[in-house]
Structures are given as structure tokens and as C-alpha cells.
Motif scaffolding. Structure first.
Motif, mmCIF file in Angstrom:
data_model
loop_
_atom_site.group_PDB
_atom_site.id
_atom_site.type_symbol
_atom_site.label_atom_id
_atom_site.label_comp_id
_atom_site.label_asym_id
_atom_site.label_seq_id
_atom_site.Cartn_x
_atom_site.Cartn_y
_atom_site.Cartn_z
ATOM 1 N N THR A 125 0.858 -1.184 0.000
ATOM 2 C CA THR A 125 0.000 0.000 0.000
ATOM 3 C C THR A 125 0.896 1.236 0.000
ATOM 4 O OG1 THR A 125 -1.787 -1.130 1.148
ATOM 5 C CG2 THR A 125 -1.749 1.271 1.285
ATOM 6 N N TYR A 126 0.730 2.055 -1.035
ATOM 7 C CA TYR A 126 1.614 3.225 -1.142
ATOM 8 C C TYR A 126 0.870 4.539 -0.946
ATOM 9 C CZ TYR A 126 -0.330 3.654 -5.822
ATOM 10 O OH TYR A 126 -1.200 3.795 -6.864
ATOM 11 N N ALA A 127 -0.456 4.484 -0.703
ATOM 12 C CA ALA A 127 -1.207 5.727 -0.467
ATOM 13 C C ALA A 127 -2.408 5.474 0.424
ATOM 14 C CB ALA A 127 -1.654 6.340 -1.791
ATOM 15 N N LEU A 128 -2.741 6.463 1.222
ATOM 16 C CA LEU A 128 -3.897 6.413 2.116
ATOM 17 C C LEU A 128 -4.648 7.733 1.977
ATOM 18 C CD1 LEU A 128 -1.862 5.307 5.259
ATOM 19 C CD2 LEU A 128 -3.499 3.834 4.071
ATOM 20 N N ARG A 129 -5.949 7.683 2.222
ATOM 21 C CA ARG A 129 -6.698 8.935 2.184
ATOM 22 C C ARG A 129 -6.559 9.693 3.502
ATOM 23 N NH1 ARG A 129 -12.453 7.637 -0.801
ATOM 24 N NH2 ARG A 129 -12.721 6.125 0.880
ATOM 25 N N GLY A 130 -6.742 10.994 3.438
ATOM 26 C CA GLY A 130 -6.795 11.820 4.640
ATOM 27 C C GLY A 130 -8.239 12.115 4.992
ATOM 28 N N VAL A 131 -8.447 12.935 5.993
ATOM 29 C CA VAL A 131 -9.802 13.162 6.472
ATOM 30 C C VAL A 131 -10.007 14.619 6.901
ATOM 31 C CG1 VAL A 131 -9.285 12.495 8.876
ATOM 32 C CG2 VAL A 131 -11.586 12.146 7.988
ATOM 33 N N VAL A 132 -11.216 15.113 6.672
ATOM 34 C CA VAL A 132 -11.629 16.435 7.157
ATOM 35 C C VAL A 132 -13.009 16.249 7.783
ATOM 36 C CG1 VAL A 132 -12.350 18.770 6.497
ATOM 37 C CG2 VAL A 132 -10.333 17.722 5.424
ATOM 38 N N ALA A 133 -13.128 16.502 9.085
ATOM 39 C CA ALA A 133 -14.410 16.313 9.785
ATOM 40 C C ALA A 133 -14.995 17.656 10.171
ATOM 41 C CB ALA A 133 -14.199 15.448 11.027
ATOM 42 N N LEU A 134 -16.307 17.743 10.129
ATOM 43 C CA LEU A 134 -16.976 18.956 10.586
ATOM 44 C C LEU A 134 -18.388 18.622 11.027
ATOM 45 C CD1 LEU A 134 -18.901 20.467 7.924
ATOM 46 C CD2 LEU A 134 -16.664 19.900 7.025
ATOM 47 N N GLU A 135 -18.938 19.538 11.829
ATOM 48 C CA GLU A 135 -20.330 19.395 12.229
ATOM 49 C C GLU A 135 -21.071 20.646 11.804
ATOM 50 O OE1 GLU A 135 -20.917 18.060 16.217
ATOM 51 O OE2 GLU A 135 -23.095 17.971 15.986
ATOM 52 N N LEU A 136 -22.282 20.417 11.339
ATOM 53 C CA LEU A 136 -23.114 21.469 10.779
ATOM 54 C C LEU A 136 -24.307 21.604 11.712
ATOM 55 C CD1 LEU A 136 -23.445 23.064 8.206
ATOM 56 C CD2 LEU A 136 -24.418 21.053 7.145
ATOM 57 N N ILE A 137 -24.546 22.805 12.237
ATOM 58 C CA ILE A 137 -25.654 22.991 13.184
ATOM 59 C C ILE A 137 -26.554 24.118 12.680
ATOM 60 C CG2 ILE A 137 -26.268 23.489 15.581
ATOM 61 C CD1 ILE A 137 -23.232 22.654 16.164
ATOM 62 N N ILE A 138 -27.824 23.804 12.499
ATOM 63 C CA ILE A 138 -28.801 24.794 12.042
ATOM 64 C C ILE A 138 -29.764 25.065 13.188
ATOM 65 C CG2 ILE A 138 -30.582 25.337 10.339
ATOM 66 C CD1 ILE A 138 -28.024 24.816 8.939
ATOM 67 N N LYS A 139 -29.853 26.335 13.588
ATOM 68 C CA LYS A 139 -30.781 26.692 14.669
ATOM 69 C C LYS A 139 -31.946 27.484 14.118
ATOM 70 C CE LYS A 139 -27.698 26.347 18.538
ATOM 71 N NZ LYS A 139 -26.704 27.001 19.361
ATOM 72 N N GLY A 140 -33.163 27.056 14.471
ATOM 73 C CA GLY A 140 -34.367 27.776 14.074
ATOM 74 C C GLY A 140 -34.949 28.471 15.289
ATOM 75 N N PRO A 141 -36.166 28.108 15.697
ATOM 76 C CA PRO A 141 -36.769 28.765 16.863
ATOM 77 C C PRO A 141 -35.998 28.425 18.141
ATOM 78 C CG PRO A 141 -38.111 26.900 16.146
ATOM 79 C CD PRO A 141 -37.071 27.106 15.084
ATOM 80 N N SER A 142 -36.201 29.236 19.185
ATOM 81 C CA SER A 142 -35.442 29.041 20.430
ATOM 82 C C SER A 142 -35.895 27.785 21.169
ATOM 83 C CB SER A 142 -35.575 30.271 21.330
ATOM 84 O OG SER A 142 -36.942 30.594 21.513
ATOM 85 N N HIS A 143 -37.061 27.256 20.842
ATOM 86 C CA HIS A 143 -37.532 26.010 21.464
ATOM 87 C C HIS A 143 -38.396 25.276 20.448
ATOM 88 C CE1 HIS A 143 -40.255 29.354 22.292
ATOM 89 N NE2 HIS A 143 -41.243 28.495 22.348
#
Lengths: 388, 388
Positions: A125-143
């Protein structure tokens, strides 16, 4: 760490890396024998860690012992580096590398912590993938709101989240984020030929994963998609009511965990910025968006035509009697990138485990023939490197 | 159930419906006084159930008592029907209605289980939305997969789910499911004028709900969107890893709970079929789709120009000294639909509670002035119905 006592002039120095920690053995009731009482059944040793990675590492130890017993010296100077945090991210080892660069100074690194694509088909094996992680947060009404009383009168954050995610790929499986493919190093004709040598049966693949159909970026084979193409995957989504039955609400929040696998020469920071910019542009002003960056890791690639790679290919060919396949793998092995960055040394990734050895799963095993073949291969490898 | 002892010839019979069950009082630490020890503070009685619905129902009881004390008879025959399962769906009462149609025989039904749009602005609610609930389940691989090893090579069920959901509405807030608006009864000019009389401040609405911007179907006001337009809302989404940090998997399953609010003359079964057909058409063949139908309820509408509605409007005008507003509400009150279906009788929906009375929330209260005004209004209502 254990090292040859003195550095012999003119001899190559090989660092052989392994780990003694293992994945938890649970669920215990699926094991046919106790996970920490090794038993030989049908010419394989069953135990947690047998193939991942104690058995494979032990083969290298025995190869060196064999040289010392028969010839009183090995063809190369050797460092054995064994850690106990591989399954949880190798953080301490990375620190250790930085603090002990001098004593870890070597010419090449050997890692046998993976599998062979098929019995009797060795691979480098001469190559491996890398990684980029993130979280996406969508806020609407307060409750959370009553969906009868307020439904239709405000934006639903779960809907916005879905709309943003739906816009990340097209129907041909290509990521639609502008610029995302700019830095991707194309597969050469030789690389594609090598990946085409890897065994693949569409029916077996579907059966193994339990999917009704395979799907991925058009223009690429399954192995190319898994090993050498950038991908974006939704790892989890959370929003609103998730219990039994129904709760008629407009949820206050919706969030998704997302990871991209990146390939040479994509840079994680640039990929993250492209994703962030694209999502920000796709989010309407009716909700509040936050993007939380997660872990990042670079892809790894080395030449399969270097003197060390050629030595490994020769050793594999001699040990197994067939032409080894040159492959790229889709997962990320962060320590290999750290070896390169901190020590400046490439790794030879050579797996001895068989495809059905069940690492991380119940009934992990290591085939006895693979073990002996591994010792032989390791001796041949040290001899080949010694000749350089 | 309590009823006038004999049916007096020539007298109308009014069924007054209420419920003695309440929502759980939790969270207790947010209450300023114990939820089950009523206390009068600032001219309001604080207790769980004060406005929802014991206080309102009690006003009707006292109205009848007042007639019996002063005139020895009420202007109409009366049935008081009180149940204990309103907050959990009125299932037993529905059965009771079917089994006792004869003794529940009446000319009109009065329900005071809601609020007034503003202090001193009485309202007659003549329409309610119905509901269609369903769950959408997308299955991909038979188990969660490593997103490095398999990412890009199979379809991600969370992605498919998002894509299907994203296709349910357009950027103008309109539902894109073909045929969904076919049966919607348009709002008349008079209805729009009435809804425009309801108090609305965009700033206060945003502040109350905690949203940054209002949003809904173009061409309609917020009250029209809430009361008289069909909507589709995502109530919850579940997929993959939802804990702290990151788990780099392709989830095996993704599911969403969805409810539509429907309006007169949409039929729940037809709406469900349109949604099902649309989703089935939108789902690719790379995953397995299941759609699980949930509860369904018809929308309710009655004439605000019937003799009973006119009697209610007259009583409200006399009690509060202002012209009552004719309104439609967005929520669903299933028992009202059952009254109509089983007994064939329309309900007069008249709320006495104030907008800040906190039903279902901590510090529920019922205003003392509203209570006395409610007794007066109930007496006037029975008198007006008696005149018909």
C-alpha cells in the motif's frame, strides 16, 4: 522501543512499528472461544489482537530473532517501536516522535497492520486517504414549536439542513462544492491497472455490505472510488423527536456530522475552507448556521518505485510467489503521516492478515500459514533492504 | 356526563365539552407556586389546568348554575360532557360517542379549550387544520460501515433521506408534491379580511419564537399560513452517530418523522397517497425505502354564518363590547371532527384564555376577569341559542 545496540556503518536502519492495544472484545457472546485465551482452531489462532496487530508484529520479531540465531546479525539495523494507543489515535506516540527524533532516525519504516486483498495476493500500500471532519448545526426557533400552531409560518431547521446536505453531491456521485477537485492528483494509467488487479466481485461486495446496488462517482471503479477519490459522507444526523410514535413539533435545532476523505494532493485546511464557504452560501437567512471543524488529517502517498518500495515488492514476490499488487487504501492511518512529517521517512505498508480475519470484530483470528509466511517475508524484506 | 333531567319541548339542547386531565406540570422548578395548589397572584389563578381547561369549563358550569339559581331554568337544555383523556387523544370518548349517540343527541356543541387572540378581542374559531403523519425510513448497508474503507463506493442512506426531504418544498415555501393543492378550498375575501384583523407584530412574533426571520408560503400572511394553508414539517430525523465528537461511519439507516397539516377540503387518505407516490418516485434504487403511515385527522370547518355561529358572535359581541373576529386555527382538535362525524353536530369554538396564560407550560394561569367575563359570555350564549 527496542533498537539494535549500535549503529553499524553502511547498514540500513529499519523501524518496524506495531501496537499492543486492541479493540474491546464485545459483544462477548458472539465469540466461539474466550477472546483473551488464544486457541488454535482450523489452523488459525483465535484471539483479540491476533491479526490486529500482535500476530503480524510478532512475525517481524521472529524474523529478526531468526537472523540473530542463525547468523548472529540481521541484514539491517532494526528499531522495534510498539505503542499502546493505536486504536485511540496515537497521540502520545506523536509526542514521543517529536521528542526522540534523534534515536528514531532510520531509513525506512515497516508497518504490517492491515490485510492482504486475498489469500496469496500480497500488496504494497503506497497511499492512504486523509480526512476532514466537521459538524453542521442549524438553529431555528429558540424552542421546539407546535407544528399545528406554527407549521408553515417559520423555517424548519431540519428542512434547511436536508437542503444543504442534498446540495453537496449530484446524481452522478460527484461532490458539487466548487474547487473541491482542483488539487486531486489524477490516477495514472499504471495505478488504475494495479487497482484493477485487486479482486472484486460486485455480487460478493453487495452481499458483504448488504446493499441492493453499488453506487459511486461515475467514471471510476469501486476500488478507485474507495481508494483514490475524495468523498463526502454524512456520519450522523440529529433533529427533533426521535422516539416511538409521533410528536408534532417544529424542531429547534438540526445538526449533521460530516466527514470528507481527501486524497493526494488535497490540503485539509483548503478543503475545509471550500466546504465552509459553500455551506455558508447555501444556507438561507431564515435560520442560524454554525459550522464546527473537527479533526483533520492529510492524505499519504509515497512512490511505489523508490528503492525501498522495490525492495518490498521483491520480498513479497519471493515470499508469496506471485506479483504483488500496488494499492491505495481508503482509510486514514494518521501515524504514517506523522512518521513522514516528523522523521521524514516513508512507510512500507504490508498486510499479512487475510480478508476474513475479523479485526475489530468477534472471532478475530490470524492464520498460521500467514504467520509463517509473514516471518519468511519479513526476513526477505530485511535482506532486500540490506542489499540497497 | 351530566344532562338536563328531561328534554323540554321547543328548547334547544347544547352540549358543553371540557376535559379534566392536564399536561404534566414538569419542569417543577420553573413554577413560582406549586402547580396543584391554586394561588391567586395579580388577579389570576395560577395552577396546572387553570386555563386548559378547568377554568374555562367551570365558567360554563357557573353560567348554568346562575340561571338555575335566579330563574330556576336555563334558556336551553344542557349536557355537560367532561373527559379525562383530551391530552392523550380522546380515544375512549370517541368510543363513548359511538355507543351513546342517542343520549348525546343535541343541537350544538360549545368548546372553550383555547385562547383569545388578545385581551378583549373575542374570537369564534370556525375551522381547524387536519393532520397526516408518516415516517420515512431509508436503509442502506446492513450495518454501519467504515467511511474511510467504503466511503464513495455505496449510497449513503442519510444523504438520500436529505435529498428526498429537500425535494418536498421549493424556495418560496410551497409544497412541491404534485396535486397537493388541488383540493384546497381557497380563502374568501371575507375570510382574509377576518384573519387580517388578528393582532400581529412581526417583531413580537420573531421575539416570541426566537427566530431571525419569518418565512412561509409566498402570497400569504403569517396568520393565513398558520391557519388555512397546508404545510409539511419535519418533526425529527435520526441517522448514524449522534454522540460527542466524531465516528466515521456510513450509517446503515436514516429515518424522518414527517407531518402535514391539511385544510378543508383536503382528504387525509388522498394526501397520504400523493406524498407516498412522490417519495417513492424520488427515491433512487440504491437504497431500500419504507414509508410507515401514522395518525390521520380531517380538517374541520363550519359556517360562521349558521344560526348557531351567529348566536355565538352576538353573545361574544355583547359580553366583550367589540366585534368578534372570525378565525381559523392551525392545530387539530380531533374530538371536534368526531362530534361532527358521529353526532352530526357542529362545535362553537370559543376561547376565554389570554395569550399569556401558558397552557402546557410552567406557571399556567387563568385571569380572574376573563373567568367572570366567561361566565357572562356563557349566559349570553345560552340566551342567544335559546332565542333560535
Amino acid at each position: 522501543m527496542a533498537s539494535s545496540p549500535v549503529r553499524r556503518p553502511g547498514k540500513k536502519k529499519v523501524l518496524i512499528y506495531g501496537h499492543y492495544d486492541v479493540q474491546p472484545p464485545e459483544p462477548l457472546d458472539l465469540w466461539k472461544s474466550p477472546p483473551f485465551e488464544p486457541q488454535i482452531i482450523n489452523n488459525a489462532i483465535y484471539a483479540r489482537g491476533a491479526s490486529d496487530n500482535k500476530g503480524q508484529h510478532f512475525a517481524h520479531l521472529l524474523a529478526v530473532e531468526s537472523f540473530l540465531g542463525s547468523q548472529n546479525e540481521a541484514p539491517c539495523d532494526v528499531i522495534f517501536l510498539l505503542e499502546g494507543e493505536e486504536e485511540v489515535g496515537s497521540q502520545s506516540l506523536t509526542k514521543f516522535l517529536r521528542e526522540h527524533k534523534d534515536i528514531l532516525n532510520c531509513d525506512c519504516i515497516v508497518v504490517s497492520d492491515s490485510g492482504m486483498p486475498a489469500r496469496n495476493l500480497p500488496a504494497l500500500t503506497y497511499a492512504l486517504r486523509g480526512v476532514v471532519a466537521l459538524e453542521l448545526i442549524i438553529k431555528g426557533p429558540s424552542h421546539d414549536l407546535h407544528s399545528g400552531v406554527y407549521g408553515g409560518a417559520i423555517e424548519n431547521p431540519a428542512y434547511v439542513l436536508c437542503k444543504i446536505i442534498a446540495g453537496l453531491k449530484d446524481d452522478q456521485g460527484r461532490i458539487t462544492i466548487p474547487g473541491i477537485y482542483d488539487d486531486v492528483r489524477p490516477l495514472s494509467a499504471e495505478e488504475r491497472l494495479q487497482l484493477a488487479r485487486l479482486p472484486f466481485s460486485e455480487d460478493e461486495f453487495k452481499k458483504q455490505l448488504g446493499v441492493v446496488k453499488i453506487f459511486g462517482e461515475s467514471g471510476f471503479t469501486t476500488w478507485e472510488r474507495r481508494a483514490a477519490r475524495p468523498t463526502i459522507e454524512i456520519n450522523g444526523i440529529t433533529s427533533g423527536y426521535q422516539g416511538e410514535g409521533s410528536k408534532t413539533i417544529i424542531p429547534s435545532v438540526a445538526s449533521a456530522k460530516i466527514t470528507l476523505r481527501i486524497v493526494p494532493d488535497q490540503r485539509p485546511e483548503r478543503v475545509y475552507e471550500l466546504v465552509r464557504k459553500h455551506i455558508e452560501g447555501a444556507c438561507p437567512d431564515t435560520v442560524t448556521l454554525s459550522i464546527v471543524p473537527g479533526h483533520m488529517g492529510e492524505a499519504y502517498i509515497t512512490s511505489y518505485d523508490s528503492v525501498y518500495s522495490r525492495a518490498a515488492i521483491d520480498a513479497l514476490r519471493k515470499a508469496y510467489g506471485v506479483e504483488p499488487v500496488l494499492m491505495r487504501e481508503g482509510g486514514s492511518v494518521p501515524i504514517v503521516t506523522e512518521f513522514k512529517k516528523i522523521l521524514g521517512v516513508d512507510s512500507l505498508l504490508i498486510g499479512m492478515a487475510l480478508p476474513d480475519d475479523n479485526p475489530h470484530s468477534p472471532n478475530e483470528k490470524f492464520d498460521i500459514d500467514s504467520f509463517y509466511k509473514g516471518i519468511e517475508m519479513s526476513m526477505l524484506l530485511l535482506e532486500e533492504i540490506g542489499k540497497i
